[in-house]
Write an enzyme that holds these catalytic residues in place. Sequence first.
Site, PDB file in Angstrom:
ATOM      1  N   TYR A 297      28.598  48.389 -72.810  1.00  0.00           N
ATOM      2  CA  TYR A 297      28.458  49.518 -73.741  1.00  0.00           C
ATOM      3  C   TYR A 297      29.557  50.541 -73.486  1.00  0.00           C
ATOM      4  O   TYR A 297      29.703  51.064 -72.369  1.00  0.00           O
ATOM      5  CB  TYR A 297      27.088  50.154 -73.556  1.00  0.00           C
ATOM      6  CG  TYR A 297      26.639  51.020 -74.689  1.00  0.00           C
ATOM      7  CD1 TYR A 297      25.847  50.505 -75.708  1.00  0.00           C
ATOM      8  CD2 TYR A 297      26.974  52.363 -74.750  1.00  0.00           C
ATOM      9  CE1 TYR A 297      25.399  51.308 -76.755  1.00  0.00           C
ATOM     10  CE2 TYR A 297      26.541  53.175 -75.787  1.00  0.00           C
ATOM     11  CZ  TYR A 297      25.750  52.642 -76.794  1.00  0.00           C
ATOM     12  OH  TYR A 297      25.310  53.443 -77.829  1.00  0.00           O
ATOM     13  N   TYR A 341      30.721  51.312 -83.987  1.00  0.00           N
ATOM     14  CA  TYR A 341      29.654  51.922 -83.191  1.00  0.00           C
ATOM     15  C   TYR A 341      28.329  51.651 -83.880  1.00  0.00           C
ATOM     16  O   TYR A 341      27.970  52.320 -84.853  1.00  0.00           O
ATOM     17  CB  TYR A 341      29.898  53.430 -83.051  1.00  0.00           C
ATOM     18  CG  TYR A 341      28.810  54.164 -82.310  1.00  0.00           C
ATOM     19  CD1 TYR A 341      28.586  53.917 -80.967  1.00  0.00           C
ATOM     20  CD2 TYR A 341      28.023  55.119 -82.949  1.00  0.00           C
ATOM     21  CE1 TYR A 341      27.587  54.598 -80.273  1.00  0.00           C
ATOM     22  CE2 TYR A 341      27.036  55.809 -82.267  1.00  0.00           C
ATOM     23  CZ  TYR A 341      26.815  55.538 -80.927  1.00  0.00           C
ATOM     24  OH  TYR A 341      25.838  56.214 -80.242  1.00  0.00           O
TER      25      TYR A 341
END
Length: 388
Positions: A297, A341
Amino acid sequence: MSIRRADSLGGKAAIVGIGATEFSKDSGRSELKLAVEAVRAALDDAGLTPADVDGLVTFTMDTSPEITVAQAVGIGELSFFSRIHYGGGAACATVQQAALAVASGIADVVVCYRAFNERSGRRFGSGVQRREPTAEGAALGWNLPYGLLTPASWVAMAAQRYLHAHGLDPEVFGQVAVVDRRHAARNPAAYFHGKPITLADHAASRWIVEPLRLLDCCQETDGGQALVVTSVERARDLPRPPAVVVAAAQGAGRSQEQMTSFYRDGLTGLPETAVVARQLWRTSGLSPADIDVGILYDHFTPFVLMQLEEFGFCGPGEAGDFVAADALPLNTHGGQLGEAYLHGMNGIAEAVRQIRGTSVNQVAGAARSLVTAGTGVPTSGLVLGADG
């Protein structure tokens, strides 16, 4: 307690379908429409129909409720529906919840989804606005008056301490940005397709909150992503090679807050990630040396370095050199910095593609993918593997 022993979930469920909308800066449609498109695409990919689905999982932050998505997609009765809290930290936990439902017989086919207009609608990067009073929000009250108003400002505190403790310069963060953008440049689905960067580009990008530059911060994106989870046995009868859930974990550390855990004993690591790492290694029986691809991430580059260290790929302060050496194929879709994103859900899809052998940046012989979710918050992680 599971954090002290291996759990028994591994090997009982698999991701068998992935689907997404295009990734854009202005989708031109509602978040519900994005969710429906992604779910239908994932079911098509899995060779299943809405009638096969009896479970749905999403994020507490998603604006499209499970029953509304079910109605819009044409799904019938549901025996399982669930939501995971803590923003991007929920990504891998949605798959864990789905796997738990499948393994226990509560549901047969569960779809995990996340959809938002995070660029054209509510922009998380704009910081705290119109927040309703909550107990967890009280922690922010200690920081907002001093100018810590945005996610970048919260991460900058830990990033500055990391650099100081290890005698490093901000340019070390650029290693992550360069790798992500290199992969994104080859990915037609990525917003930054055809646009690699250099370390010099990173160093020349403007400051956002020192020591974070513009190219240390992920994008803001409109889009949707969905994943279909079912049993390993059923997966073997479906058209795509399954990505087996070898291990799944959630983790929160001591003195945990949402992005503002500044009162811990140290700021140079991610204790919540360490909880996840221990459980994934314990349950899977694997180690960093067994991982073929890392999908970490990357809302902000410093936390990618800290994750590598917490998972044991390298020692404290060594992750920048580890990334520079290409010691582990990293974020082969381009990550959230380069592709989109989507609160980490697009990263899970890339891990599945690597197991299938269909990534645009395919790692030869990839059989095990490590995926992580949002950091700085209570988080989650997965090890996905090939069947058999």
